[in-house]
Design a protein around this motif. Structure first.
Motif, PDB file in Angstrom:
ATOM      1  N   ASN A 177      33.238 -30.751   7.560  1.00  0.00           N
ATOM      2  CA  ASN A 177      33.363 -29.348   7.957  1.00  0.00           C
ATOM      3  C   ASN A 177      33.212 -29.163   9.453  1.00  0.00           C
ATOM      4  O   ASN A 177      32.395 -29.832  10.096  1.00  0.00           O
ATOM      5  CB  ASN A 177      32.275 -28.492   7.290  1.00  0.00           C
ATOM      6  CG  ASN A 177      32.542 -28.224   5.829  1.00  0.00           C
ATOM      7  OD1 ASN A 177      33.343 -28.913   5.206  1.00  0.00           O
ATOM      8  ND2 ASN A 177      31.859 -27.238   5.292  1.00  0.00           N
ATOM      9  N   SER A 178      33.948 -28.214  10.008  1.00  0.00           N
ATOM     10  CA  SER A 178      33.630 -27.732  11.340  1.00  0.00           C
ATOM     11  C   SER A 178      32.304 -27.008  11.238  1.00  0.00           C
ATOM     12  O   SER A 178      32.077 -26.224  10.315  1.00  0.00           O
ATOM     13  CB  SER A 178      34.709 -26.773  11.851  1.00  0.00           C
ATOM     14  OG  SER A 178      35.910 -27.458  12.116  1.00  0.00           O
ATOM     15  N   GLY A 179      31.397 -27.285  12.189  1.00  0.00           N
ATOM     16  CA  GLY A 179      30.085 -26.661  12.110  1.00  0.00           C
ATOM     17  C   GLY A 179      29.139 -27.284  13.102  1.00  0.00           C
ATOM     18  O   GLY A 179      29.549 -28.003  14.024  1.00  0.00           O
ATOM     19  N   TYR A 180      27.837 -27.004  12.932  1.00  0.00           N
ATOM     20  CA  TYR A 180      26.880 -27.511  13.907  1.00  0.00           C
ATOM     21  C   TYR A 180      25.549 -27.849  13.256  1.00  0.00           C
ATOM     22  O   TYR A 180      25.230 -27.393  12.147  1.00  0.00           O
ATOM     23  CB  TYR A 180      26.662 -26.487  15.022  1.00  0.00           C
ATOM     24  CG  TYR A 180      25.654 -25.409  14.698  1.00  0.00           C
ATOM     25  CD1 TYR A 180      24.355 -25.466  15.204  1.00  0.00           C
ATOM     26  CD2 TYR A 180      25.990 -24.330  13.895  1.00  0.00           C
ATOM     27  CE1 TYR A 180      23.426 -24.480  14.914  1.00  0.00           C
ATOM     28  CE2 TYR A 180      25.070 -23.344  13.598  1.00  0.00           C
ATOM     29  CZ  TYR A 180      23.775 -23.416  14.115  1.00  0.00           C
ATOM     30  OH  TYR A 180      22.864 -22.447  13.819  1.00  0.00           O
ATOM     31  N   ALA A 181      24.772 -28.658  13.959  1.00  0.00           N
ATOM     32  CA  ALA A 181      23.401 -28.983  13.579  1.00  0.00           C
ATOM     33  C   ALA A 181      22.582 -29.091  14.855  1.00  0.00           C
ATOM     34  O   ALA A 181      23.116 -29.436  15.921  1.00  0.00           O
ATOM     35  CB  ALA A 181      23.342 -30.295  12.810  1.00  0.00           C
ATOM     36  N   ALA A 182      21.308 -28.759  14.749  1.00  0.00           N
ATOM     37  CA  ALA A 182      20.427 -28.949  15.895  1.00  0.00           C
ATOM     38  C   ALA A 182      20.214 -30.441  16.113  1.00  0.00           C
ATOM     39  O   ALA A 182      20.079 -31.198  15.156  1.00  0.00           O
ATOM     40  CB  ALA A 182      19.100 -28.242  15.663  1.00  0.00           C
ATOM     41  N   ALA A 183      20.229 -30.858  17.354  1.00  0.00           N
ATOM     42  CA  ALA A 183      20.029 -32.266  17.681  1.00  0.00           C
ATOM     43  C   ALA A 183      18.839 -32.384  18.633  1.00  0.00           C
ATOM     44  O   ALA A 183      18.247 -31.380  19.048  1.00  0.00           O
ATOM     45  CB  ALA A 183      21.291 -32.841  18.321  1.00  0.00           C
TER      46      ALA A 183
END
Length: 1013
Positions: free
Chosen positions: A957-963
């Motif tokens: 999926n296009s998306g994000y996560a905290a890194a």
């Protein structure tokens, strides 16, 4: 990306709730709370402020689901069933829900581990105890939980299920209870109405009642042993869930066929293996006595879902379980029989197709509590519970005095006739927009997308609701110069796509259009926009039907003088000459001609046919061919003469159709066939009209409305017949059967050896008219294999590319073909779309401004959201604005229908609502894909939040996560890493805005790092 949802810690859920309420945003996407008035019903020693809530299904699987249901008005919660087989050991393939109409599923118990399920239910109980008091939603003891277990006695006695049962009887020893209490006591500063003494006094008795859910095939002795154990050993108020198979195979098959659900396939094996009605009645009597001796309550839950064969078009598996409106009549009949045998004394809890349209009647008959699932899986979602609660509040608190047998008997008989519980003769058309959902700014009005001219439907519906009819008609005329014709007979593809139909019935868009035309005509005519410039070029239009009329309008609005040449004495084409007066009168065409003439078009009737070359020699720079499709379609019979449908209808319209005899057969299944059949019924001397079609009604191309009118007027539908010969007053046919689907998706008719004779004095063939290809070839224009001219997207005939070698290339310059002449028999609105394309191309060639006005929908999201509920269709079109959901302003279907709240709505920096998918709360049930207007699955295609880098890596999926340093962002397959400033140089602004909005509005920073178990 996993198909396993992750339980959210209690503290994070409470923080989310408190923040949402602080911002007046509701709870978990449910905006409008139900506040109880203090009255309550007594049930099994507990109090419930409303006698309904979510069934043991997807809406009671997670804590946030239960909280959302409570906030909307639920006060009785049947918790998702648990069994020894749980978690990832449970064989549930995804997607697992199909709620397009009646609902189906392929899962039967919680997908969590039993220990997790216990934790979710304890958390939910505790949260409701807090928010009921904190936000004055109701009495802290005004709701109850009912646990559900299955499927055999050994499993229920196992340590796993026994711990679950005991944990809900007294939750104090559970880890979840300790966590809830500790967090609350440590965070009392966030509450206004909660103190330590209240927290310490919260009852740990989560459940004092239980529903036994047994698998199909469970023997009656086993059911009785389990129920006896729950009563004698566990001391729980007990309900047993009964299967609709109690009715017997013959009754169920006959009823489903009668109600139009004959496509459902099931055999008799469940009916033979399941509990038999004759065994059920004495068993229920014995268990009732046992419960009484224990001082406990006992009753039946009606009913379990109904097993049918799975066609595998949505979900995998050999069998699926039906619920919703198709189950309602079956459940009602089970209730009728049991109520009669027990004299109304047996307590009946309901689950089987209940919604806002029938819950009041069930409650009034003494059947409660009621649990719902299918209605909550439709657009509106949990917010539909608020409507149930309002229905109940209006009726008032009525203690249980027994089930009213007379009311149930009447209700059962009436339900069998109610169209709500009957499948329409034709299946609903595909509602999907054949494009992928955009990552942002996805709200769209399906009605506009379904319309060939992309009419601004919500805007003119809203203006009509405000009685601004002139402005509304101006919006219509921008794209549609024939509002009287289309307001009367348009095939209304817009209505086929209308989201309102998921609640009750489509908005009557066509009727509103006609109302605007009638009431706004004078004002709109005065305000017609004038052309910005005029061209010296002239255009000839061959054909004065809807396509030609529309072309003249659009040309004139752009500044080009048009002359329309019509070979007959009247204008309007098929509308005037063929469609019967009982569908549309001459005045509609006359009013539209008045509109078209406003831009100076010249109309020439009784015009001799002239070639393209002749018209150009006469000074017309442009030629638009709109001469329709009048060539009779052919039906090859071995013997006998038939009457063409156009010939018959034209004579009928003139009152010259003559005698037809007593028996008339019409061959065909389109709208014209329906017109012919209905017209023949009106001819003196005709006794019976039979409509012959080689497939079934479900596959007829006619609009459902026209088909139903023909049925209502007494036309006899003879399906699965292929005509072969007509002689001696008899139409000889061959019986057909349906084979595999063909290229169109319809099942191919296959001949059998069975002959069928239909009495017929006259046979009318309505098998589709054809384009007069000779006119094109005579003018040197290329045609395809079907005899239709080869055109470009702007309806222009190319000067090159496939024309006869001896034809002058110049002969095709500035020639356009539109409407039925290009498409074959089609609709009026498709003719208008062609006319607009051709006129715009001509205007562009002349360097003129293309006519028309850009419309911006300025609807109110708040006003639209309030209308999410079942609303009875009003009597007047002027009131339809109350039902229009204004989807281009706010859609949110995917958020509404998600049981787990995994699709959330946030507002970006520009003030636009956006959708973000929350991966850890999703179990890929597939319900959002069903109701997204786009050809997409939001759980895969919308921008997604991931709680961990591992979850991010497991998904495409296009998306994000905290890194560790900033964020990981994937966009269209490319991964970016960095802080906000670094990402701002790489990513579109709207994506960063969406991330910011999600972080601020959904408390997602608290989610970072939550690991899936």
């Amino acid at each position: 990306m996993s198909d396993r949802m992750t339980p959210i810690p209690f503290g994070i859920l409470m923080k989310w709730i408190l923040e949402d309420m602080k911002k007046d945003k509701g709870v978990f996407g449910v905006r409008f709370p139900y506040k109880a008035d203090g009255a309550a019903l007594n049930f099994l020693g507990e109090k419930i402020e409303t006698p309904f809530g979510p069934a043991a299904g997807p809406h009671t699987q997670l804590a946030q689901n239960i909280v959302a249901a409570y906030f909307a008005g639920s006060r009785f919660f049947e918790l998702k069933t648990v069994q020894t087989l749980d978690g990832e050991d449970l064989p549930v393939e995804k997607p697992c829900i199909d709620a397009r109409d009646e609902c189906y599923n392929v899962e039967w118990s919680t997908e969590l581990r039993v220990s997790q399920a216990l934790g979710e239910y304890v958390k939910a109980w505790y949260i409701l105890k807090l928010i009921s008091k904190e936000f004055s939603l109701g009495a802290p003891d005004g709701f109850m939980f009912n646990m559900s277990v299955g499927y055999d006695l050994d499993g229920i006695k196992s340590e796993k299920i026994d711990s679950f049962i005991e944990g809900l009887k007294d939750a104090r020893k559970t880890e979840a209870w300790r966590d809830c209490e500790a967090w609350t006591l440590a965070n009392l500063k966030y509450f206004k109405n909660i103190d330590e003494s209240y927290v310490k006094a919260i009852s740990p008795a989560v459940c004092g009642s239980i529903t036994l859910s047994t698998l199909h095939g469970c023997p009656p002795q086993e059911i009785e042993r389990i129920a006896s154990y729950l009563l004698d050993e566990k001391k729980l108020n007990t309900f047993i869930k009964c299967n609709p198979t109690l009715l017997g195979y013959e009754y169920a098959r006959t009823k489903m066929d009668e109600l139009g659900f004959s496509y459902m396939k099931f055999d008799d094996h469940h009916f033979l293996d399941d509990l038999q009605y004759a065994d059920a009645v004495p068993m229920i009597r014995r268990l009732s006595e046992k419960a009484a001796s224990n001082g406990l309550g006992f009753g039946v839950k009606l009913t379990n879902t109904f097993p049918v064969d799975n066609p595998n078009d949505v979900m995998a598996g050999g069998e699926m379980y039906m619920s919703g409106r198709a189950l309602f009549p079956l459940t009602l009949e089970v209730a009728r029989r049991l109520s009669e045998d027990f004299g109304g004394a047996l307590r009946i809890s309901w689950s089987g197709g209940a919604d806002a349209e029938n819950i009041a009647e069930l409650y009034g008959a003494g059947i409660w509590p009621v649990t719902v699932a299918t209605t909550l899986l439709k657009p509106g979602g949990y917010q539909r519970v608020k409507q149930l609660a309002d229905e109940y509040a209006a009726r008032g608190c009525e203690p249980f005095r027994g089930v009213d047998n007379e009311k149930i008997e009447k209700f059962s008989a009436r339900a069998s006739l109610d169209k709500k519980y009957r499948k329409p003769a034709k299946a609903a058309p595909n509602r999907k927009i054949e494009r992928a959902v955009p990552l942002t700014d996805c709200f769209i009005a399906p009605c506009e997308e379904g319309c060939p001219i992309k009419q601004d439907v919500p805007e003119y519906i809203r203006l009509a609701g405000e009685e601004r009819y002139g402005e509304a008609l101006a919006v219509i005329l921008d794209k549609n110069p024939l509002p009287f014709i289309t307001g009367t007979i348009c095939s209304h593809r817009c209505m086929s796509r209308c989201t309102r139909s998921f609640y009750d019935e489509s908005v009557e868009i066509r009727s509103v259009k006609l109302l605007c035309a009638e009431k706004g005509f004078s004002e709109a005519m005065k305000a017609l926009p004038r052309p910005a410039a005029l061209s010296g070029a002239r255009a000839a239009v061959i054909g004065g039907g809807p396509a030609g009329m529309a072309a003249a309008y659009f040309l004139g609005r752009s500044g080009i003088k048009a002359t329309v040449f019509e070979k007959s004495p009247i204008f309007g084409g098929v509308v005037s000459r063929i469609i019967p007066d009982f569908r549309i009168g001459a005045e509609a065409v006359a009013r539209d001609l008045e509109i078209v003439s406003a831009y100076g078009a010249e109309f020439v009737a009784n015009a001799p046919r002239r070639s393209v070359a002749e018209l150009k020699e006469a000074g017309f720079k442009y030629v638009i061919i709109a001469n329709g499709a009048w060539k009779h379609g052919k039906l090859e019979l071995k013997e006998g003469e038939t009457t063409d449908v156009f010939d018959f209808l034209e004579r009928y319209k003139k009152g010259e159709c003559g005698e037809l005899g007593e028996y008339v057969a019409v061959i065909g299944g389109g709208n014209t066939a329906m017109d012919a059949a209905r017209a023949a019924k009106r001819v003196l001397g005709v006794q019976r009209v039979s409509l012959i079609y080689r497939r079934t009604k479900a596959y007829m191309p006619a609009d459902l409305e026209e088909l139903e009118l023909a049925l209502k007027e007494g036309v006899v539908f003879r399906e699965l017949l292929a005509p072969k010969a007509f002689r001696d007053g008899t139409l000889l046919c061959v019986r057909m059967t349906l084979g595999e689907p063909d290229a169109s998706g319809r099942r191919r008719p296959v001949e059998t050896d069975e002959a069928v004779e239909i009495p017929a004095d006259t046979v009318i063939t309505a098998v589709g008219e054809e384009v007069e290809s000779e006119f094109f070839t005579d003018n040197g224009l290329a045609v395809d294999a079907r005899g239709r001219v080869v055109c470009g997207g702007d309806m222009s005939v190319s000067a090159a590319g496939g024309k006869p070698a001896d034809a002058s290339a110049a002969s095709a310059d500035n020639v356009y073909v539109i409407g039925d002449a290009r498409r074959g028999p089609a609709t009026v609105v498709e003719a208008i779309a062609d006319a607009r394309a051709a006129a715009d191309a001509i205007a562009a060639a002349e360097g003129l401004t293309v006519g028309g006005t850009a419309h911006t929908d300025s609807g109110s999201a708040e006003a639209a959201i309030v209308k999410k509920g079942i609303i009875a269709a009003p009597k007047e079109p002027s009131e339809e604005a109350k039902r229009c959901l204004e989807c281009s302003t706010v859609c949110e279907n995917c958020a509404d229908v998600c049981p787990n709240r995994a699709n959330a709505v946030v507002t970006d920096a520009a003030g636009r609502p956006q959708i973000i998918h929350l991966d850890l709360m999703c179990n890929e049930c597939g319900n959002c894909e069903t109701f997204c207007p786009w050809k997409s699955a939001p759980y895969k295609d919308k921008f997604t939040y991931f709680a961990t880098e591992r979850d991010f890596a497991d998904s495409a999926n296009s998306g994000y996560a905290a890194a560790a340093e900033g964020y990981l962002v994937r966009l269209n397959g490319t991964v970016y890493r960095g802080g906000r400033e670094e990402l701002a140089a790489k990513l579109p602004a709207e994506v960063l805005s969406l991330i910011t909005a999600a972080e601020e509005q959904l408390c997602l920073t608290s989610f970072h790092g939550i690991e899936r178990e």
